[in-house]
Design a protein around this motif. Sequence first.
Motif, PDB file in Angstrom:
ATOM      1  N   PRO A   4       0.771  -1.395   0.018  1.00  0.00           N
ATOM      2  CA  PRO A   4       0.198   0.091   0.124  1.00  0.00           C
ATOM      3  C   PRO A   4       0.662   1.412   0.090  1.00  0.00           C
ATOM      4  N   ARG A   5       2.049   1.306   0.385  1.00  0.00           N
ATOM      5  CA  ARG A   5       2.813   2.590   0.588  1.00  0.00           C
ATOM      6  C   ARG A   5       3.763   2.527  -0.644  1.00  0.00           C
ATOM      7  N   SER A   6       3.790   4.020  -1.043  1.00  0.00           N
ATOM      8  CA  SER A   6       4.551   4.185  -2.203  1.00  0.00           C
ATOM      9  C   SER A   6       5.221   5.420  -1.667  1.00  0.00           C
ATOM     10  N   THR A   7       6.907   5.252  -1.937  1.00  0.00           N
ATOM     11  CA  THR A   7       7.614   6.377  -1.489  1.00  0.00           C
ATOM     12  C   THR A   7       8.141   7.303  -2.801  1.00  0.00           C
ATOM     13  N   GLN A   8       7.865   6.592  -3.959  1.00  0.00           N
ATOM     14  CA  GLN A   8       8.383   7.483  -4.969  1.00  0.00           C
ATOM     15  C   GLN A   8       7.339   7.144  -6.385  1.00  0.00           C
ATOM     16  N   LEU A   9       7.419   8.392  -7.250  1.00  0.00           N
ATOM     17  CA  LEU A   9       6.369   8.546  -8.247  1.00  0.00           C
ATOM     18  C   LEU A   9       7.215   8.857  -9.433  1.00  0.00           C
ATOM     19  N   VAL A  10       6.887   8.150 -10.621  1.00  0.00           N
ATOM     20  CA  VAL A  10       7.085   8.606 -11.929  1.00  0.00           C
ATOM     21  C   VAL A  10       6.339   9.631 -12.334  1.00  0.00           C
ATOM     22  N   VAL A  11       6.752  10.723 -12.854  1.00  0.00           N
ATOM     23  CA  VAL A  11       5.903  11.781 -13.109  1.00  0.00           C
ATOM     24  C   VAL A  11       6.229  12.531 -14.455  1.00  0.00           C
ATOM     25  N   ASP A  12       5.257  12.565 -15.520  1.00  0.00           N
ATOM     26  CA  ASP A  12       5.558  12.876 -16.687  1.00  0.00           C
ATOM     27  C   ASP A  12       4.846  14.285 -16.937  1.00  0.00           C
ATOM     28  N   ALA A  13       5.833  15.144 -16.505  1.00  0.00           N
ATOM     29  CA  ALA A  13       5.417  16.818 -16.552  1.00  0.00           C
ATOM     30  C   ALA A  13       6.917  17.455 -16.693  1.00  0.00           C
ATOM     31  N   ASP A  14       6.610  18.853 -17.091  1.00  0.00           N
ATOM     32  CA  ASP A  14       7.762  19.625 -16.992  1.00  0.00           C
ATOM     33  C   ASP A  14       8.493  19.735 -15.705  1.00  0.00           C
ATOM     34  N   VAL A  15      10.014  19.508 -15.717  1.00  0.00           N
ATOM     35  CA  VAL A  15      10.747  19.328 -14.698  1.00  0.00           C
ATOM     36  C   VAL A  15      10.712  20.700 -13.697  1.00  0.00           C
ATOM     37  N   THR A  16      10.703  21.784 -14.229  1.00  0.00           N
ATOM     38  CA  THR A  16      10.679  23.046 -13.259  1.00  0.00           C
ATOM     39  C   THR A  16       9.292  23.190 -12.752  1.00  0.00           C
ATOM     40  N   ALA A  17       8.225  22.842 -13.291  1.00  0.00           N
ATOM     41  CA  ALA A  17       7.096  22.777 -12.514  1.00  0.00           C
ATOM     42  C   ALA A  17       7.060  21.744 -11.459  1.00  0.00           C
ATOM     43  N   VAL A  18       7.609  20.630 -11.508  1.00  0.00           N
ATOM     44  CA  VAL A  18       7.506  19.633 -10.796  1.00  0.00           C
ATOM     45  C   VAL A  18       8.525  20.151  -9.489  1.00  0.00           C
ATOM     46  N   ARG A  19       9.539  20.729  -9.788  1.00  0.00           N
ATOM     47  CA  ARG A  19      10.472  21.146  -8.622  1.00  0.00           C
ATOM     48  C   ARG A  19       9.806  22.076  -7.804  1.00  0.00           C
ATOM     49  N   ASN A  20       9.011  23.049  -8.512  1.00  0.00           N
ATOM     50  CA  ASN A  20       8.218  24.148  -7.735  1.00  0.00           C
ATOM     51  C   ASN A  20       7.297  23.363  -6.875  1.00  0.00           C
ATOM     52  N   ALA A  21       6.571  22.412  -7.265  1.00  0.00           N
ATOM     53  CA  ALA A  21       5.485  21.777  -6.557  1.00  0.00           C
ATOM     54  C   ALA A  21       6.001  21.179  -5.293  1.00  0.00           C
ATOM     55  N   VAL A  22       7.051  20.712  -5.362  1.00  0.00           N
ATOM     56  CA  VAL A  22       7.680  19.863  -4.172  1.00  0.00           C
ATOM     57  C   VAL A  22       8.699  20.657  -3.290  1.00  0.00           C
ATOM     58  N   ARG A  23       9.153  22.003  -3.746  1.00  0.00           N
ATOM     59  CA  ARG A  23      10.101  22.566  -2.986  1.00  0.00           C
ATOM     60  C   ARG A  23       9.923  22.920  -1.530  1.00  0.00           C
ATOM     61  N   ASP A  24       8.618  22.790  -1.090  1.00  0.00           N
ATOM     62  CA  ASP A  24       8.436  23.010   0.386  1.00  0.00           C
ATOM     63  C   ASP A  24       8.129  21.959   0.987  1.00  0.00           C
ATOM     64  N   VAL A  25       8.437  20.638   0.579  1.00  0.00           N
ATOM     65  CA  VAL A  25       8.410  19.526   1.170  1.00  0.00           C
ATOM     66  C   VAL A  25       9.733  19.115   1.602  1.00  0.00           C
ATOM     67  N   PRO A  26       9.910  19.059   2.783  1.00  0.00           N
ATOM     68  CA  PRO A  26      11.714  18.732   3.258  1.00  0.00           C
ATOM     69  C   PRO A  26      11.890  17.340   2.664  1.00  0.00           C
ATOM     70  N   GLY A  27      13.309  17.372   2.246  1.00  0.00           N
ATOM     71  CA  GLY A  27      13.729  15.840   1.870  1.00  0.00           C
ATOM     72  C   GLY A  27      13.419  15.404   0.564  1.00  0.00           C
ATOM     73  N   VAL A  28      12.458  15.895  -0.144  1.00  0.00           N
ATOM     74  CA  VAL A  28      12.086  15.514  -1.353  1.00  0.00           C
ATOM     75  C   VAL A  28      12.975  15.750  -2.674  1.00  0.00           C
ATOM     76  N   ARG A  29      13.451  14.564  -3.365  1.00  0.00           N
ATOM     77  CA  ARG A  29      14.324  14.781  -4.544  1.00  0.00           C
ATOM     78  C   ARG A  29      13.422  14.618  -5.764  1.00  0.00           C
ATOM     79  N   VAL A  30      13.969  15.576  -6.636  1.00  0.00           N
ATOM     80  CA  VAL A  30      13.433  15.207  -8.161  1.00  0.00           C
ATOM     81  C   VAL A  30      14.578  14.592  -9.045  1.00  0.00           C
ATOM     82  N   LEU A  31      14.604  13.636  -9.336  1.00  0.00           N
ATOM     83  CA  LEU A  31      15.824  12.782 -10.196  1.00  0.00           C
ATOM     84  C   LEU A  31      15.339  12.913 -11.486  1.00  0.00           C
ATOM     85  N   THR A  32      16.499  13.389 -12.350  1.00  0.00           N
ATOM     86  CA  THR A  32      16.263  13.326 -13.726  1.00  0.00           C
ATOM     87  C   THR A  32      17.905  12.885 -14.229  1.00  0.00           C
ATOM     88  N   GLY A  33      17.874  12.363 -15.435  1.00  0.00           N
ATOM     89  CA  GLY A  33      19.252  12.081 -16.000  1.00  0.00           C
ATOM     90  C   GLY A  33      19.619  10.980 -15.439  1.00  0.00           C
TER      91      GLY A  33
END
Length: 839
Positions: free
Chosen positions: A188-217
């Motif tokens: 039931p528990r998922s700790t990572q998501l694959v997101v098909d969206a603009d990377v800048t918009a994704v970074r802005n969406a998660v920047r206030d959540v401590p410890g979250v990483r946006v992984l690319t490349g």
Amino acid sequence: MLSVALRTLRARWTGFVGSFVALALGVALLTVMGLALAATVDAPDRAPERFAAAPLVVRGADTLRVATPIGDRTQPLAEPRALPATTVAELRRLGRVTPDRSFAVRVPGGPGDLVGHPWSVAAFAPYENVSGRAPRTADEVVVSGSWTRPGRRLDTDRGSVTVVGTVTDRGFEHAVFYTDARAARLAPRSTQLVVDADVTAVRNAVRDVPGVRVLTGDGRRYADPDPDRDRAALTALNALFGTAGGVTGFVSVFVVASTFAFAVAQRRREFGLLRTAGATPGQLRRTVLAEALLVGVVASAAGCVLGGYGAPVLVRRTVDSGLAPAWFRIPGQARPHEWPSAWPSTWTHAWPHAWPPSWPHAWPYCAAFATGLLVALCGALAASWRAGRTGPMAALREADVDNRPMTRPRWAFGAGLLLTAAVLLFLGTPGDLLHRKTYVTRPMLLITGVALLAPVVVRPLTRLLTWAPARLPGAGGLLVREHTAAAVRRTAAVAAPVLVTVALTGSLLGTTATLNAARAAEVRDRTAADFVVTPPGGDGFDAETVRALRAVPGAEVSASAGSAVYVLEDGVALIRSGARAADPAALAATARLPLAAGRTADLDDGSIIVNEEWARHTVGERVRVWLGDGTERTLRIAAVLRTGTGDNGVYVTPANAAGAAVDRVDAALRDGADPAAVAAGLRAALGERGGRVRTADRWIAAVSPGTDRTTRLGFLLVLGIALLYTGISLVNTMVMATAERTRELALLRLAGATRGQALRLVGAEALTVVAVGALLGLLAAGLDLAGIAAALRLQSAPAPVRLPWPALGAAVTACALLAVTAAVVPAARTLRHSTPAPG
């Protein structure tokens, strides 16, 4: 002196063969270990695997970061945090979001490392369809590889499923793909998501959540399971080859020094004649050192060449045995898939790739060459100093009988090493004595100390061993006793390789066996339950299953979850301790915690049970900790556990282990309960969810600590290399010792002994010397294991000393066969070719 040394080497080359062989093999071993150690410096850059085709991956907080006066300290979280629901909803507005889930799957007869995923993530590897179709219902799966086929029914620990398709084998995992809905129920528990969206918009969406990483490349590799496994593998190999290098270095230095000293000691008559002819002590010393220098240079160079050929062979064996990953190789050598299948061609193809080595890869050759040269000079120095101090007539008198085998320096060094080992044993903390680095290196001091002092006990020990044979009819037993007791240096030199063999085997294998016995005893003592229930795949039980187990009549059930607690000690060290989360009342009924202070019942949501290894471990004291999900808390110490062998972790309540899944359920029988009925009730409560119900005894037998495969293979590698070298050295030393007995054997024949009697005498003497070495090796191993047992008692984890008798018996038998063969064969040749005629 150099010209004299050259002439001596040319005229008496056979007398230096033993020293040359011992030194060349020792340098070769050091070169091999050095090259293998140098290869553990860098891991290759690994590309993303499971998410190589994913646009980007958003991973929840998985690292604890704590600021200290000397910089941030980090530790991986035991319970990585999932992204908040509001953040996931915002990401869904930006583009398609695919949750990733992973869980273990067990199939009888299938690969042992099967892992389940939702079908929707298969495209991100990407996995390509080979046969069949995608899963549509909860009991349908798609598997990777060719180990099964579509249409086959599999009985897994997650329920019975039908294979409806197969996909390509990507090489990094054996995957089982379920429908997304079924995978969500299983994990039931998922700790990572694959997101098909603009990377800048994704970074802005998660920047206030401590410890979250946006992984690319290339950063997407951190979303793969165990992304640092290459670095971890190199760390393990570094420890393995570092230990092997230390042990083999010690063995080679020990044997080479002993061989050189024995070779020089054999020339006492020659030195006496030179002193009579007018040579000064200084001239003798310089001659011997010049000879050692020449032999050392040639032998060390030969050893470096031999080690360069041997290193790829060692790496190949290490990779084939699973101790090293497939990409591991010596710098500059061909990769494993490029190795020829035939060993001789492996040797001939390996060397040109590595020579001449660049400086970062040349240090093993330089270090091995310098060590060999230094050992040769030091080994000759001690013996030459003694020969130089002896007067002409005294040298002639002691050419056949060892009247003073112990010199003052030998007394000093031997006693000093034994004293140092004792000081380290009694002044070191008990916990330090049980660390692998300590219990691997400490025997070296004991072995060297016992070997240096061996001549003191050789004479009484040989008389004791030959007491009964000496009283048998005939002169054979008496001659064995007198020959071995009179030639103390020869006996000690031949016994030295046997001593090392037996002592290393007994110390290393005996220590691990003793520690394993102590840990197994701890598990038995801590378990008060009658049954232990474990989940399928080791992932954990859901809340519904736990409630069903608690409802079983006649059972007192304690559900516990594995987690971790972090504490900052001395303001700079972030320490992770394994923790179990359980209800205090149920825990007290199903476990016997080894308490040093406090009570289990005092544990609550505002407290913690720690062990004596914690810097602060006083009942009632408050400690600042971080929980498994990174939450900071200040908890009161409710109780303190004894240190034991180091497996006594900490205990918290479930409220302080958020996110930790129940991975064990202990069940104790209530008064009057029927064990069979309770066991049946527990199995019924599991139903189709899967799991295993075992009696406490069977569970203890299954989980009792043992030597893991990597450690066992590592020890076998260390022992195998060291014992192979000591075996060769034993043969080498025995041949040297027999070669100097030509005149003695001829006199035996003149005295009326038959050729068979002379050979039996030589064989009996060889067996006696092996027995002396074996007893001294057992003494060294016994002293070492006594220290381990004392440390365990101080840690409140007493255990009987476990000597590996089968391994010791095999080692002694091998030494005996080698020694007898190496003594009898040269003696037979000597008797056949050089026995003078009577009269």
